[in-house]
Design an enzyme around this catalytic site. Structure first.
Site, PDB file in Angstrom:
ATOM      1  N   CYS A 174      29.662 -16.686  49.402  1.00 33.61           N
ATOM      2  CA  CYS A 174      29.924 -17.142  50.777  1.00 33.61           C
ATOM      3  C   CYS A 174      28.691 -16.953  51.646  1.00 33.61           C
ATOM      4  O   CYS A 174      28.340 -17.815  52.436  1.00 33.61           O
ATOM      5  CB  CYS A 174      31.126 -16.406  51.350  1.00 33.61           C
ATOM      6  SG  CYS A 174      31.043 -14.624  51.167  1.00 33.61           S
ATOM      7  N   GLU A 218      38.364 -14.692  55.846  1.00 34.22           N
ATOM      8  CA  GLU A 218      36.954 -14.586  55.431  1.00 34.22           C
ATOM      9  C   GLU A 218      36.608 -15.932  54.821  1.00 34.22           C
ATOM     10  O   GLU A 218      37.040 -16.238  53.712  1.00 34.22           O
ATOM     11  CB  GLU A 218      36.787 -13.465  54.392  1.00 34.22           C
ATOM     12  CG  GLU A 218      37.057 -12.070  54.925  1.00 34.22           C
ATOM     13  CD  GLU A 218      35.912 -11.537  55.746  1.00 34.22           C
ATOM     14  OE1 GLU A 218      34.755 -11.897  55.488  1.00 34.22           O
ATOM     15  OE2 GLU A 218      36.166 -10.754  56.678  1.00 34.22           O
TER      16      GLU A 218
HETATM   17  P1  NAD Z   1      40.045 -22.390  48.620  1.00 37.08           P
HETATM   18  O1  NAD Z   1      40.312 -22.309  50.077  1.00 37.08           O
HETATM   19  O2  NAD Z   1      40.173 -23.709  47.957  1.00 37.08           O
HETATM   20  O3  NAD Z   1      41.050 -21.433  47.813  1.00 37.08           O
HETATM   21  C1  NAD Z   1      41.121 -20.047  48.059  1.00 37.08           C
HETATM   22  C2  NAD Z   1      42.506 -19.546  47.691  1.00 37.08           C
HETATM   23  O4  NAD Z   1      43.463 -20.144  48.552  1.00 37.08           O
HETATM   24  C3  NAD Z   1      42.941 -19.894  46.268  1.00 37.08           C
HETATM   25  O5  NAD Z   1      43.702 -18.818  45.776  1.00 37.08           O
HETATM   26  C4  NAD Z   1      43.824 -21.121  46.481  1.00 37.08           C
HETATM   27  O6  NAD Z   1      44.778 -21.316  45.472  1.00 37.08           O
HETATM   28  C5  NAD Z   1      44.497 -20.761  47.786  1.00 37.08           C
HETATM   29  N1  NAD Z   1      44.992 -21.896  48.560  1.00 37.08           N
HETATM   30  C6  NAD Z   1      44.566 -23.192  48.535  1.00 37.08           C
HETATM   31  N2  NAD Z   1      45.277 -23.921  49.428  1.00 37.08           N
HETATM   32  C7  NAD Z   1      46.144 -23.073  50.028  1.00 37.08           C
HETATM   33  C8  NAD Z   1      47.118 -23.208  51.066  1.00 37.08           C
HETATM   34  N3  NAD Z   1      47.346 -24.384  51.651  1.00 37.08           N
HETATM   35  N4  NAD Z   1      47.793 -22.105  51.456  1.00 37.08           N
HETATM   36  C9  NAD Z   1      47.564 -20.901  50.899  1.00 37.08           C
HETATM   37  N5  NAD Z   1      46.663 -20.716  49.907  1.00 37.08           N
HETATM   38  C10 NAD Z   1      45.964 -21.780  49.481  1.00 37.08           C
HETATM   39  O7  NAD Z   1      38.620 -21.755  48.403  1.00 37.08           O
HETATM   40  P2  NAD Z   1      37.814 -21.596  47.029  1.00 37.08           P
HETATM   41  O8  NAD Z   1      37.235 -22.921  46.653  1.00 37.08           O
HETATM   42  O9  NAD Z   1      38.643 -20.864  46.034  1.00 37.08           O
HETATM   43  O10 NAD Z   1      36.649 -20.591  47.468  1.00 37.08           O
HETATM   44  C11 NAD Z   1      35.403 -21.010  47.915  1.00 37.08           C
HETATM   45  C12 NAD Z   1      35.290 -20.791  49.403  1.00 37.08           C
HETATM   46  O11 NAD Z   1      35.533 -19.423  49.704  1.00 37.08           O
HETATM   47  C13 NAD Z   1      33.897 -21.077  49.920  1.00 37.08           C
HETATM   48  O12 NAD Z   1      33.994 -21.790  51.131  1.00 37.08           O
HETATM   49  C14 NAD Z   1      33.332 -19.692  50.182  1.00 37.08           C
HETATM   50  O13 NAD Z   1      32.313 -19.646  51.148  1.00 37.08           O
HETATM   51  C15 NAD Z   1      34.543 -18.960  50.601  1.00 37.08           C
HETATM   52  N6  NAD Z   1      34.341 -17.516  50.458  1.00 37.08           N
HETATM   53  C16 NAD Z   1      34.235 -16.746  51.579  1.00 37.08           C
HETATM   54  C17 NAD Z   1      33.974 -15.377  51.466  1.00 37.08           C
HETATM   55  C18 NAD Z   1      33.831 -14.483  52.677  1.00 37.08           C
HETATM   56  O14 NAD Z   1      33.862 -13.270  52.519  1.00 37.08           O
HETATM   57  N7  NAD Z   1      33.662 -15.013  53.873  1.00 37.08           N
HETATM   58  C19 NAD Z   1      33.846 -14.806  50.197  1.00 37.08           C
HETATM   59  C20 NAD Z   1      33.963 -15.624  49.080  1.00 37.08           C
HETATM   60  C21 NAD Z   1      34.213 -16.982  49.217  1.00 37.08           C
END
Ligand code: NAD
Length: 469
Positions: A275, A241
């Site tokens: 998001c 997502e």
């Molecule tokens: P992010 O991808 O930086 O981090 C999300 C999670 O992934 C965190 O727990 C982080 O520690 C972990 N992570 C980071 N690098 C990783 C890796 N290499 N392997 C595994 N895990 C890793 O995202 P964010 O900044 O926390 O969230 C914001 C983003 O999330 C925005 O783009 C937003 O649109 C999206 N989002 C999408 C939805 C949806 O339902 N489509 C909902 C909420 C947020």
């Protein structure tokens, strides 16, 4: 300052290292989160694997645990909501809604009855059954913007379907997930639900564990792509997502006075850190000036403040990186000739406050329009021909949500159906229908969360084919 430990194999486990978590509205420390070592991640996955056979064989117990979890969450709404507000920044009335949603989601799955099998043929020749089986250990990795509901949308169906889970919250908002884990600890057999905390490296290590069979991830496109590539070796299943760059199209017959308020909240709820918030607003040229004026007036009377202050309508951005990203996008838009009609600068003083900002004078080719800002800044773009607006809305690698605003709902529906997005609304944005699958098209995701399709992602099928002669 409170310390929050990991949940591994039914026990709260301290860690060698603790990370401070800061209140984005004040800069004060809120608490400390245990950072899981690689050994602790392996222990959590091993515990989840050990718990699997008994848990997957006990469907009724699973539903009872989920129902008990809903009750427990309701008993602790105040503490959970306050902690989300303090570590994430959103005003308390909105975090209370989030926790109510957590309890409702747990209740929904507690009540859900899904047939464990269907019979395709049963006669003298053969008996053929299609049987659902859990996938195994599920890694649930979540972001910081709405931390608990995004977690429970994964946990509840994964556990209901007989899987066991190791969850990894965002390093920006780990405390509420660790608090929730502690509250639910005694309601699930040891190892069924584990929570490890830490940064992206911890998430990556978790996702690569051989016993993890499904990765359910909500977060950025960049991390989603990385997880997808990393999962290929072992053919792990994934649900992604990801981010969005939702367009809203305001047609020439829209009622400006009626739509200004819902458009404002569609873009600025949670300071735009949603998001599927409206991230690009295309407005028919005949309504451009009055609608922009109405949105600017609404933005200027918005009360920004600490989320625990009941007057606050919007809180701060959740973390410094996000504030700096929003600043950089607005500066870049200025360099491209943008006009800033409200906000446009961070507020002085402690906290990551950035007021709701309306921008015009830019279009495709400028990062604020082309990319996901994930913050309280909305570019407003006029159009003359709706076909052109549809083409611009679709000219994006993202495809999460989109909306059409018009008095003619039949025409709105026909246009919405042409938008390339997993969610398409008329005269609303953000509304999530219970029971409906939510998933992004194009770069906004892979698979669905919620609904039957979302549930099915947590099972695999076995065809049992018994020859009778
Ligand atoms: P992010 O991808 O930086 O981090 C999300 C999670 O992934 C965190 O727990 C982080 O520690 C972990 N992570 C980071 N690098 C990783 C890796 N290499 N392997 C595994 N895990 C890793 O995202 P964010 O900044 O926390 O969230 C914001 C983003 O999330 C925005 O783009 C937003 O649109 C999206 N989002 C999408 C939805 C949806 O339902 N489509 C909902 C909420 C947020």
């Amino acid at each position: 300052m409170s310390r929050h430990d990991l949940l591994i194999d039914g026990q709260l486990q301290p860690a060698a290292t603790y990370d401070d978590v800061f209140d984005p509205a004040s800069g004060d420390a809120v608490g400390q989160a245990a950072r899981a070592s690689q050994e602790q991640v392996r222990q959590a996955v091993a515990a989840a694997a050990r718990a699997l056979p008994a848990w997957s064989g006990a469907p009724e117990a699973r539903r009872l645990s989920l129902a008990a979890a809903a009750t427990r969450v309701r008993e602790h709404v105040a503490a959970l909501a306050e902690l989300v507000t303090r570590e994430q920044g959103r005003p308390l009335q909105a975090t209370r809604q989030e926790i109510a949603g957590v309890a409702a989601t747990l209740d929904h799955y507690a009540a859900l009855e899904v047939p464990a099998e269907t019979t395709l043929q049963d006669d003298d020749e053969r008996r053929v059954r299609i049987v659902r089986r859990p996938l195994g250990v599920v890694a649930a990795i979540t972001p910081w913007n709405v931390p608990l509901i995004l977690l429970v949308l994964k946990l509840a169906p994964a556990l209901h379907a007989g899987n066991t889970v190791v969850a990894k919250p965002s390093e920006h908002t780990p405390l509420s997930t660790l608090l929730l884990a502690g509250l639910l600890r005694d309601l699930f057999p040891a190892g069924v639900l584990n929570v490890v905390a830490g940064d992206g490296a911890v998430g990556e290590y978790l996702a690569r564990q051989p016993a993890v069979r499904h990765i359910t991830f909500t977060g950025s496109v960049a991390t989603g792509k990385r997880l997808y590539a990393g999962a290929a070796d072992d053919l792990k299943r994934l649900t992604l997502e990801l981010g969005g760059n939702d367009a809203a199209l305001v047609l020439e017959d829209a009622d400006v006075e009626a739509i200004a308020e819902p458009l404002f909240w569609g873009a600025f709820w949670n300071s735009g850190q949603v998001c599927f918030a409206i991230k690009r607003l295309y407005v028919h040229a005949s309504l451009f000036e009055p609608l922009l004026a109405a949105l600017v007036a609404r933005a200027e009377r918005t009360h920004l403040g600490h989320g625990l202050d009941p007057r606050s309508e919007l809180g701060p951005l959740s973390n410094r990186q996000q504030l700096e990203r929003v600043e950089a996008l607005v500066d870049d838009a200025r360099r491209h000739g943008a006009r800033i009609h409200s906000g446009g600068r961070r507020l002085d003083g402690p906290g990551h406050f950035y007021p709701p900002t309306l921008v015009s004078g830019i279009g495709a080719g400028v990062a604020l329009v082309d990319e996901e800002q994930f913050g309280p800044v909305l570019p407003v773009i006029p159009f003359d021909d709706v076909e052109d607006a549809i083409a611009q809305a679709n000219a994006s690698p993202y495809g999460l949500g989109a909306s059409v605003w018009t008095r003619d709902t039949a025409r709105g529906e026909a246009i919405a159906a042409r938008l390339e997005s997993g969610l398409a609304w008329v005269n609303q944005h953000l509304h999530i229908q219970p029971g409906a699958p939510k998933g992004g098209h194009k770069w906004s995701g892979l698979g669905y969360e919620g609904g039957q399709r979302g549930y099915d992602a947590f099972s695999e099928l076995q065809v049992l084919n018994i020859a009778r002669r």
